[in-house]
Design an enzyme around this catalytic site. Structure first.
Site, PDB file in Angstrom:
ATOM      1  N   SER A   1       0.961  38.701  38.952  1.00  0.00           N
ATOM      2  CA  SER A   1      -0.193  37.833  38.732  1.00  0.00           C
ATOM      3  C   SER A   1       0.178  36.549  38.000  1.00  0.00           C
ATOM      4  CB  SER A   1      -1.269  38.591  37.940  1.00  0.00           C
ATOM      5  OG  SER A   1      -0.785  38.921  36.662  1.00  0.00           O
ATOM      6  N   GLY A   2       1.429  36.424  37.577  1.00  0.00           N
ATOM      7  CA  GLY A   2       1.835  35.171  36.954  1.00  0.00           C
ATOM      8  C   GLY A   2       1.999  35.256  35.453  1.00  0.00           C
TER       9      GLY A   2
ATOM     10  N   GLU B   1       7.096  42.624  28.302  1.00  0.00           N
ATOM     11  CA  GLU B   1       7.182  44.083  28.389  1.00  0.00           C
ATOM     12  C   GLU B   1       8.163  44.684  27.373  1.00  0.00           C
ATOM     13  OE1 GLU B   1       5.232  45.743  30.196  1.00  0.00           O
ATOM     14  OE2 GLU B   1       4.647  44.482  31.875  1.00  0.00           O
TER      15      GLU B   1
END
Lengths: 242, 264, 246
Positions: free
Chosen positions: B39-40, B157
């Site tokens: 999604s960017g 992440e």
């Protein structure tokens, strides 16, 4: 109806395609001595775009990629004598354009698989020397497949190291030490990835000792015959003119 | 400190990719960017760090124009892939060496920073990074990337691929870092990081929306397509979506919350 | 059924210290989601590699039998963590074909298997799409499709959800449950995420190369203590907390 024919020409046997590509490159390199023949042959190539469903205008526009090369070659060829020789320059340009057109069209109408199939067949004779062409072909597929993954990886590592303060741009002398932050992580990544890939391939039954089959069958039809026949006529005519 | 994004539109070549983004990130809380993969989210991080330049709009830090140069740190998923030194100490002190500090300053600063990340220098500094456990490797990598103590810390992440113990250790350290730095985290496991004053930027298609924790949890409980929270959490809290203070996604907090609701 | 009978594995036979697995005995059955959990470096991946034949046990015996149907060959597939490191083909069709080509099947057989596997994962109209255009979740699905096309008895998933976003994780577990219901393929899932324990039917807990626990999840729930590094899912903790309060 015509669309069907287009599709047939586009989906020729990969060996025919590869063979024709090589032949036409040879024709442009050795048979186009005069600019008139060069022009006619180029027009013929552009005409053939209609039969393989390629955009002629796009192809001509793509010439700008080699524009600089064309200009330089033309100048060198033109001034090879005492005064500027238009005929020489023009015929050389047509030869280069021809080779460019043929190579571009070949890569456009061939899928990666077809390219590999052709090269695998070409390298078959190497088997006499104990080199397995199918293994090389597979290595090539994997290399092609992993290139984008690796480019991403390199990009990420580069950005991460620059963000850490690493100076990866060297203006004066390229020193290997400056690139250590890039080289070592890329190498370790490459090794780790290929280990996992090797495991994954082995689990899926890959073994160099067992025979493999190919799932895509390429037939040799009348359209292959037609194009090769036509090409032979062209060669004969060119040889006659010469 | 406050980092403000105003009318940011990201593009790739001629294609509009994401935006307009209006968001503000502060220190003192965890700023989470949440959205589906692709999604960017990572592009937004690259933009903030100054590596993606195709965008319009303005970024300000404390109302001055923000120019990413040495005041930002950026780590990607699996940050341990950046290791290239032989020992933990060399790895972590690399950024300091590049910036030409004195030997003893480097030593002092590195030891202090190793301690902040729970890697006491006596135990770790001479170890080889590749011999450490997953959680320790991750901490070394993050310590190495943040040692210059930039104002803005961007993490992609940070918890992925760790076991639960490693995740808990790391999220505590990240929380303490957030006191003095603006910490922005891209994650698809926000439930592991959310605490009561988290701030969430949700990316949905080309649109983005800012949420506080309560709104985010309440919307996710009502609509699992919006964001799939763990089933047990949704099951226990679906009757309390209108509550002003939903508990975070931890068993003890939820138990306390349910107890309080019963007593009322 | 997969049966490990006092299986040991070590890298160097002379050194006692390098044991990865010490005389482990356990079994997995088809028709259920078999979970294998343990902290980093406890030997989970070694067990996976022993099952699919990438490694040979140093000692002991591994028996794999198929009680539901007889197949011409016993084959166990494995799905690795990072989908990007295990896709061999450049297009979806090529990747599914790769394994089938290795078994030297005819072109018709291969096309048949590709179509079957592709339709399970809704790839049937995407066979010519380059792999690089797929999302992380789709790549994972492709890896599973490629292994299922080989008609395996067992599939081992090595931390399959770690590269997926939560939406893709839900899709993943849907696929796994469908496979389990069909019963033809045995499923083993390696994980270190407590939340995944909820999805398991049977569970095998590994601690420092030894089996700590091997039974149904309901029995696992009743355990009083767990080895360091392993936790119950948050949902179970909440249940216990709520019970205690009563």
């Amino acid at each position: 109806m015509f669309n069907k024919v287009k599709l047939k020409f586009r989906n020729l046997n990969p060996i025919t395609k590869g063979f024709l590509c090589v032949i036409y490159i040879l024709i442009f390199s050795f048979f186009c001595k005069s600019w008139q023949i060069g022009l006619v042959m180029n027009l013929f190539v552009l005409l053939s775009c209609l039969f393989i469903d390629e955009d002629v205008i796009q192809l001509i526009i793509s010439l700008k990629k080699i524009l600089l090369l064309l200009i330089i070659v033309a100048i060198f060829q033109g001034f090879s004598g005492n005064e500027f020789n238009y005929v020489n320059a023009l015929s050389t340009i047509f030869r280069i354009i021809g080779v460019f057109f043929v190579a571009t069209l070949y890569t456009k109408v061939s899928t990666q698989n077809e390219l590999l199939y052709f090269w695998e067949k070409c390298f078959k004779p190497l088997k006499l020397f104990g080199v397995s062409s199918s293994e090389y072909a597979l290595t090539m597929v994997i290399a092609i497949r992993f290139l984008p993954v690796f480019m991403d990886e390199i990009e990420r590592i580069k950005i991460a190291q620059i963000a850490r303060g690493a100076k990866l741009k060297t203006n004066s002398i390229v020193s290997a030490i400056n690139f250590m932050p890039l080289l070592i992580p890329i190498l370790t990544q490459a090794i780790m990835r290929s280990e996992e890939l090797a495991d994954a391939m082995e689990v899926r039954g890959y073994s160099t000792e067992r025979p493999r089959s190919l799932y895509k069958k390429y037939s040799f039809g009348k359209y292959d015959f037609l194009t090769i026949f036509f090409t032979t006529i062209i060669i004969v005519v060119l040889a006659y003119i010469k | 400190m406050i980092l403000n994004l105003t009318d940011i539109n990201i593009s790739f070549g001629k294609n509009h990719f994401l935006g307009p983004i209006n968001a503000s990130f502060e220190n003192g809380c965890l700023n989470l960017i949440v959205g589906r993969s692709g999604s960017g989210k990572s592009t937004l991080l690259k933009l903030l760090a100054g590596f993606h330049k195709e965008f319009t709009g303005s970024i300000t830090l404390d109302y001055d124009k923000f120019i990413p140069d040495g005041n930002i740190s950026l780590t990607f998923q699996n940050p341990e892939t950046i290791f290239f030194n032989s020992t933990v100490f060399d790895e972590v002190s690399y950024s300091l060496k590049i910036s030409n500090l004195k030997e003893n300053e480097i030593k002092e600063k590195t030891n202090k920073w190793l301690k902040t990340w729970g890697l006491s220098s006596a135990l770790y500094s001479e170890k080889y990074p590749f011999n450490l456990s997953g959680g320790e490797k991750r901490r070394v990598a993050l310590a190495a990337c943040t040692i210059l103590e930039p104002k803005v810390i961007l993490l992609d992440e940070p918890l992925a691929g760790l076991d639960r113990v490693g995740q808990k250790d790391l999220s505590e350290i990240i929380n303490s870092l957030a006191k003095e730095h603006i910490v922005i985290i891209v994650t698809h496991e926000p439930e592991l990081l959310i605490n009561n004053n988290s701030h969430i930027l949700f990316i949905d298609g080309v649109y983005t929306k800012e949420f506080n924790v309560n709104d985010f949890l309440s919307k996710a409980i009502q609509n699992s397509d919006f964001y799939p929270l763990p089933e047990w959490y949704v099951e226990n809290l679906k009757y309390y979506v209108n509550s002003q203070k939903l508990p975070i996604v931890k068993a003890e907090e939820v138990a306390n919350f349910l107890e309080n609701q019963k007593n009322k | 059924m997969i049966l490990f009978d006092r299986v040991s594995f070590c890298y160097n036979k002379n050194q006692e210290t390098s044991f990865i697995l010490k005389e482990v005995s356990f079994s997995f059955k088809k028709g259920a989601v078999n979970g294998l959990i343990g902290k980093n470096g406890c030997g989970k991946s070694t067990i996976a590699r022993l099952i699919v034949g990438l490694l040979e046990p140093s000692d002991g015996k591994i028996t794999i039998t198929d009680e539901f149907n007889a197949k011409p060959y016993y084959f166990s597939g494995m799905i690795f963590q990072n989908p990007d490191n295990q896709i061999v083909g450049t297009t979806i069709g090529d990747d599914i074909a790769f394994g089938l080509e290795n078994f030297n099947l005819s072109s018709d057989e291969i096309n048949d298997s590709i179509n079957k596997a592709a339709s399970l994962f809704h790839f049937e109209n995407m066979l010519d799409i380059p792999v690089s255009k797929l999302s992380g979740g789709q790549k994972q699905m492709l890896c599973i499709a490629s292994v299922i096309a080989l008609n395996p008895c067992w599939i081992v998933f090595d931390e399959p959800t770690s590269h997926l976003d939560p939406w893709a994780r839900i899709e993943f577990w849907k696929i796994i449950n469908e496979l389990v219901i069909n019963k033809t393929i045995g499923i083993i899932v390696i994980s270190q995420l407590p939340e995944d324990i909820n999805r398991f039917d049977n569970i095998c807990v590994l601690n420092d190369g030894e089996i700590y626990f091997n039974d149904s999840v309901n029995k696992f729930k009743e355990l009083k203590s767990l080895p360091y590094g392993i936790e119950f899912p948050e949902g179970w903790k909440l249940e216990k907390l709520l019970e205690d309060e009563k």
